[in-house]
Design an enzyme around this catalytic site. Sequence first.
Site, PDB file in Angstrom:
ATOM      1  N   ASP A 121      -7.460  -4.641   8.947  1.00 18.45           N
ATOM      2  CA  ASP A 121      -7.070  -3.358   8.347  1.00 18.45           C
ATOM      3  C   ASP A 121      -6.949  -3.460   6.834  1.00 18.45           C
ATOM      4  O   ASP A 121      -6.157  -2.769   6.217  1.00 18.45           O
ATOM      5  CB  ASP A 121      -5.741  -2.873   8.955  1.00 18.45           C
TER       6      ASP A 121
ATOM      7  N   GLU B  54       0.825  -1.217   0.000  1.00 15.87           N
ATOM      8  CA  GLU B  54       0.000   0.000   0.000  1.00 15.87           C
ATOM      9  C   GLU B  54       0.856   1.263   0.000  1.00 15.87           C
ATOM     10  O   GLU B  54       1.945   1.291   0.585  1.00 15.87           O
ATOM     11  CB  GLU B  54      -0.879   0.011   1.253  1.00 15.87           C
TER      12      GLU B  54
END
Length: 348
Positions: A234, A63
């Site tokens: 998450d 990410e």
Amino acid sequence: MTARPLNIVPFVSVENMMRLVNAIGVERFLTELAGVVEEDFRRWPAFDKTPRLASHSIDGVIELMPTSDGVTYGFKYVNGHPKNMREGRQTVTAFGLLADVGTGYPELLAEMTILTALRTAATSAVAAKHLARADARSMAIVGNGAQSEFQALAFKALLGVDRLRLWDIDPWASEKCARNLSRYGLDVTVASGVEAAVEGVDIVTTVTADKQRATILTDNLVGAGQHINAVGGDCRGKTELHRDILLRSDIFVEYPPQTRIEGEIQQLAADHPVTELWRVIAGEVPGRRSRDRITLFDSVGFATEDFSALRYVRSKLAGGDFHQDLDLLADPDEPRDLLGMVHRAAKT
Ligand code: NAD
């Protein structure tokens, strides 16, 4: 730091990050960092915000997390690969950068594997300070991996939590966690199961790693007045709490567009009411509404927290030897003569 040539960027390596943390002390580091995280949450509207850009694969996710306050730009590169741990690697690794918005020139490059653990814990403790009962002193930590001790120490430093119950499906992890925490004057018990860990504690932290919809906590395990600090879920398709817990909790999130994709609330309808944590911190809306409410911080980790962490580290570099100079930027004397600079380098 003394004035540096613009092409030289301070770099905080893993070794220097560890030296910095040890020089400051883990608990003081967490407390000061929490102050910066809180300060940046209070000026939330000043930030340029976007859900992080995630590149998923079978084994994990990579990410990019960018943000800017108009003066400084920052981003973090971070991965999440739960299977790494079984191969002797970290589940989460990261590095990050700050740059000057005016020129676009980088101003700091830093390791962020350790820093992410610190900023995640600091953010969790900031949330709990506003959401848990004021007299909360006991906490269960479910999942005793890399993040767990940082969570324990942030809650000790910011809330005065002094009793901990640990639970992990891998007994080695709990023993490691208890051993690492033994020097901090905490009352630590390794529980016989998840139920024994969470029963009657004021705060439950879930910080497990599994790339799937897991049910780390079932509804019957959560009691009135508890604060849940849900850290491990998450990512899209990766959650820790049974949906029924969410339905009877007051839910607080960092940035709703990201948390709707990645948080526990991906299990709920897209319009299920949640409260943005920054509004509580800024005093715009209440956090805990009564002693008996269940409060849930659905943590996924947001770019502003990394920005705060890098900003804090940068503020600690002046006059110290906690960084190296990195020749990161090609900056010829004559800006348009980039190839000329390459040619001149051949002669020297
Ligand atoms: P880790 O691999 O070091 O540790 C995870 C631990 O969870 C392991 O010890 C494992 O045995 C345990 N575990 C797995 N399933 C369990 C279960 N059912 N019950 C109890 N324990 C269980 O990982 P880590 O670096 O500590 O990260 C933990 C999680 O936190 C990851 O999912 C990571 O993505 C997430 N994380 C979130 C944030 C955030 O900002 N919200 C930041 C960093 C990490």
